[in-house]
Design a protein around this motif. Structure first.
Motif, mmCIF file in Angstrom:
data_model
loop_
_atom_site.group_PDB
_atom_site.id
_atom_site.type_symbol
_atom_site.label_atom_id
_atom_site.label_comp_id
_atom_site.label_asym_id
_atom_site.label_seq_id
_atom_site.Cartn_x
_atom_site.Cartn_y
_atom_site.Cartn_z
ATOM 1 N N TRP A 31 0.983 -1.186 0.136
ATOM 2 C CA TRP A 31 0.114 0.101 -0.142
ATOM 3 C C TRP A 31 0.787 1.431 -0.200
ATOM 4 O O TRP A 31 0.708 2.371 -0.793
ATOM 5 C CB TRP A 31 -0.911 -0.146 1.204
ATOM 6 C CG TRP A 31 -1.357 1.396 1.702
ATOM 7 C CD1 TRP A 31 -2.417 1.841 0.962
ATOM 8 C CD2 TRP A 31 -1.195 1.974 2.946
ATOM 9 N NE1 TRP A 31 -2.729 3.093 1.918
ATOM 10 C CE2 TRP A 31 -1.685 3.190 2.799
ATOM 11 C CE3 TRP A 31 -0.023 1.742 3.810
ATOM 12 C CZ2 TRP A 31 -1.673 4.130 3.798
ATOM 13 C CZ3 TRP A 31 -0.109 2.651 4.738
ATOM 14 C CH2 TRP A 31 -0.752 3.787 4.996
ATOM 15 N N LYS A 32 1.817 1.135 0.979
ATOM 16 C CA LYS A 32 2.452 2.467 1.168
ATOM 17 C C LYS A 32 3.519 2.981 0.177
ATOM 18 O O LYS A 32 3.707 3.855 -0.568
ATOM 19 C CB LYS A 32 3.311 2.600 2.332
ATOM 20 C CG LYS A 32 3.246 3.978 2.945
ATOM 21 C CD LYS A 32 3.759 4.126 4.493
ATOM 22 C CE LYS A 32 3.674 5.415 5.184
ATOM 23 N NZ LYS A 32 4.484 5.588 6.351
ATOM 24 N N TYR A 35 2.219 4.376 -3.241
ATOM 25 C CA TYR A 35 1.788 5.658 -3.345
ATOM 26 C C TYR A 35 2.825 6.800 -2.938
ATOM 27 O O TYR A 35 2.854 8.045 -3.487
ATOM 28 C CB TYR A 35 0.551 5.903 -2.439
ATOM 29 C CG TYR A 35 0.568 6.150 -1.031
ATOM 30 C CD1 TYR A 35 0.264 5.102 -0.060
ATOM 31 C CD2 TYR A 35 0.928 7.547 -0.776
ATOM 32 C CE1 TYR A 35 0.363 5.503 1.257
ATOM 33 C CE2 TYR A 35 0.884 7.594 0.808
ATOM 34 C CZ TYR A 35 0.483 6.730 1.691
ATOM 35 O OH TYR A 35 0.692 7.229 3.093
ATOM 36 N N ILE A 113 -6.016 1.321 8.110
ATOM 37 C CA ILE A 113 -5.768 0.958 6.562
ATOM 38 C C ILE A 113 -5.925 -0.757 6.498
ATOM 39 O O ILE A 113 -6.504 -1.094 5.531
ATOM 40 C CB ILE A 113 -4.283 1.279 6.128
ATOM 41 C CG1 ILE A 113 -3.900 2.700 6.381
ATOM 42 C CG2 ILE A 113 -4.056 1.008 4.778
ATOM 43 C CD1 ILE A 113 -4.737 3.748 5.773
ATOM 44 N N GLY A 289 -1.858 9.286 -3.700
ATOM 45 C CA GLY A 289 -1.802 9.240 -2.122
ATOM 46 C C GLY A 289 -2.459 7.891 -1.912
ATOM 47 O O GLY A 289 -2.497 6.869 -2.584
ATOM 48 N N PRO A 290 -2.677 7.789 -0.563
ATOM 49 C CA PRO A 290 -3.077 6.648 0.214
ATOM 50 C C PRO A 290 -4.083 5.589 -0.575
ATOM 51 O O PRO A 290 -4.421 4.366 -0.191
ATOM 52 C CB PRO A 290 -3.497 6.750 1.593
ATOM 53 C CG PRO A 290 -3.222 8.307 1.866
ATOM 54 C CD PRO A 290 -2.713 9.130 0.540
ATOM 55 N N ASP A 383 -2.299 12.042 8.457
ATOM 56 C CA ASP A 383 -0.731 12.608 7.986
ATOM 57 C C ASP A 383 0.189 12.799 9.235
ATOM 58 O O ASP A 383 1.263 12.588 9.144
ATOM 59 C CB ASP A 383 -0.855 13.873 6.921
ATOM 60 C CG ASP A 383 -1.558 13.126 5.978
ATOM 61 O OD1 ASP A 383 -1.127 12.169 5.242
ATOM 62 O OD2 ASP A 383 -2.328 14.184 5.181
ATOM 63 N N ASP A 386 1.411 9.648 10.749
ATOM 64 C CA ASP A 386 2.370 8.880 9.756
ATOM 65 C C ASP A 386 3.693 9.512 9.707
ATOM 66 O O ASP A 386 4.979 8.843 10.092
ATOM 67 C CB ASP A 386 1.454 8.906 8.366
ATOM 68 C CG ASP A 386 2.595 8.247 7.427
ATOM 69 O OD1 ASP A 386 3.473 7.448 7.719
ATOM 70 O OD2 ASP A 386 2.371 8.739 5.954
#
Ligand code: TRP
Length: 453
Positions: A31-32, A35, A113, A289-290, A383, A386
């Motif tokens: 996922w990360k 992006y 997530i 983005g995410p 954000d 994170d």
């Protein structure tokens, strides 16, 4: 099943590799990484990321396993014990304590997530992607985010799954499952890669991710890449340290670290290529983005033959990948409480799980009702959590561990634990004393604007 004693060991080298790889390979890779690559200018980010894995990640993974195995304790008490052994300040304990807290903070958004991924198993199973175009898929995603109650439900489920396993002790259940599930994830990823090579714009994906363009290496992109190298390998907060503390003496730390880092990087690159081939084919926004994987992969599942099955399997496997990672996020905190109080392992796990769940509600709301709430300099709740953990706390934790192992610990102890050939040891030591700390410091400083721009 009886609870394992705290210092129970992994049954063999492979269980350790599987568990640590299970911790490393997770949402960070699938996922990360894709992006973040898009948000940070493509190849520039990938390049710095690969450099960080090699120069900081692998040496530091060896360092964390070494610290854990030598200390035979949770990260906080482990650092204290090692500091005493080296006649150094007891304040080194803070490295472990902050790590314990960092893990808890990461789980607050990781489980949200993780919840999205579980939700998508149902979408795939129901055939919701069949023949859908990018608008329909996009609406499906924004529809999910808009419903706070549904996000809360999936966040709760994911947190509960995590706590359940940690409460039982990491050695049971999931570890066995991950032996089958992790290789399956790899196979499915390969299948998807082949699909996007044939159907997607693979050339552009390769170009986007690998054609070096150093002009795009901004301090911000470099810091994100560094932070992500830590995040992806689960470094800088004691997760690997606590796993290392359950590792038997004779296992080679260097080789193990290398395997794990390679597997982790490979999964990230495969996922990235697959996704970008689809992004370019469907003219989607690389810097979405995410939501990126949730807006691209379903398009492929909706169009490919057998996509309903492949899609369902994919989201199930990603759930498992996320699950084997999330347990390592609260294992340090659980071990810390269990080893310092009379609270049982399961009570400790439930307590921490409750805290992450509660804080996680703010993350859930940050995607809808509290969308406009800003914490620092325009960053919302998700954000902020994170960025705070990934780009500040993890690299800082890593820096401290490198300095501790390189400058504070007795050379003889480090050598004993690592058991490397003299030349390999000399290289590792040089990297951990100079290169890794320097790289982390330079990237930090360049962000504050003291160096460069
Ligand atoms: N590495 C995991 C991923 O890529 C996430 C993770 C698990 C993690 N344990 C960690 C990140 C400890 C930082 C520190 O998804």
């Amino acid at each position: 099943m009886s609870e394992p004693s705290m210092r129970s060991a992994w049954s063999n080298r492979w269980t350790f590799i599987m568990a640590t790889a299970g911790s490393a390979i997770g949402l960070g890779n699938i996922w990360k990484f894709p992006y973040m690559t898009g948000v940070n200018g493509g190849s520039a980010f990938v390049l710095v990321f690969l450099g960080c894995i090699l120069l900081v990640g692998i040496p530091l993974m060896m360092c964390e396993i070494m610290l854990g195995r030598r200390a035979q304790k949770n990260p906080a008490d482990g650092m204290l014990h090692l500091a005493r052994e080296a006649s150094a300040s007891p304040h080194w304990r803070w490295v472990g304590l902050i790590g314990v807290l960092t893990g808890v903070l990461i789980l607050t958004f990781y489980s949200v997530i993780g919840g999205w991924v579980i939700r998508y198993i149902l979408h795939a199973l129901a055939g919701d992607f069949d023949g859908a175009n990018s608008t329909i898929i996009g609406n499906m995603f924004s529809g999910m985010l808009a419903s706070a109650s549904s996000l809360l439900f999936w966040h709760t489920l994911f947190t509960a799954m995590t706590v359940w396993v940690v409460a039982r002790g990491v050695n049971h259940g999931l570890e066995k499952a991950s032996k089958i599930l992790m290789p399956s994830l790899f196979v499915i990823l390969l299948l998807l890669l082949i699909y996007s090579m044939v159907e997607g714009d693979f050339g552009r994906a390769l170009d986007f991710m690998f054609t070096p363009d150093f002009s795009k290496v901004t301090p911000q992109a470099a810091l994100s890449a560094l932070g992500h190298a830590f995040f992806s390998l689960s470094l800088g907060m004691g997760a690997v340290m606590v796993y290392g503390s359950y590792l038997q003496r004779h296992v080679s730390i260097a080789r193990t670290s290398f395997y794990i880092a390679i597997a982790d990087t490979l999964v990230a690159l495969l996922a990235g290529l697959t996704i970008y081939a689809l992004v370019f084919k469907h003219q989607l926004d690389p810097s979405a983005g995410p939501g990126l994987i949730f807006q691209t992969l379903p398009l492929a599942f909706g169009q490919m033959w057998g996509g309903q099955v492949v899609g369902t399997l994919f989201f199930i496997l990603v759930t498992f990948a996320a699950w084997t990672s999330s347990i390592s996020l609260i294992e340090p905190a659980t071990a810390w409480i269990t080893e310092n109080t009379s609270v049982s392992r399961s009570a400790a796990a439930y307590l921490i799980g409750f805290c992450t769940w509660l804080l996680g509600i703010s993350v859930v709301l940050s995607f809808n009702i509290w969308q406009d709430v800003q914490i620092i300099s325009g960053l919302g709740i998700f954000d902020t959590l994170d960025k705070l953990t990934t780009t500040i706390l993890l690299p800082l934790g890593g820096l401290m561990m490198a300095l501790f192992a390189g400058w504070v610990m007795r050379t003889q102890h480090v050598r004993e634990e690592l058991g490397l050939q003299p030349r390999t040891y000399a290289i590792w030591r040089f990297i951990i004393r100079y290169i890794s700390p320097l790289a982390i410091t330079v990237i930090f400083l360049s962000l504050i604007g003291l160096i460069g721009s």
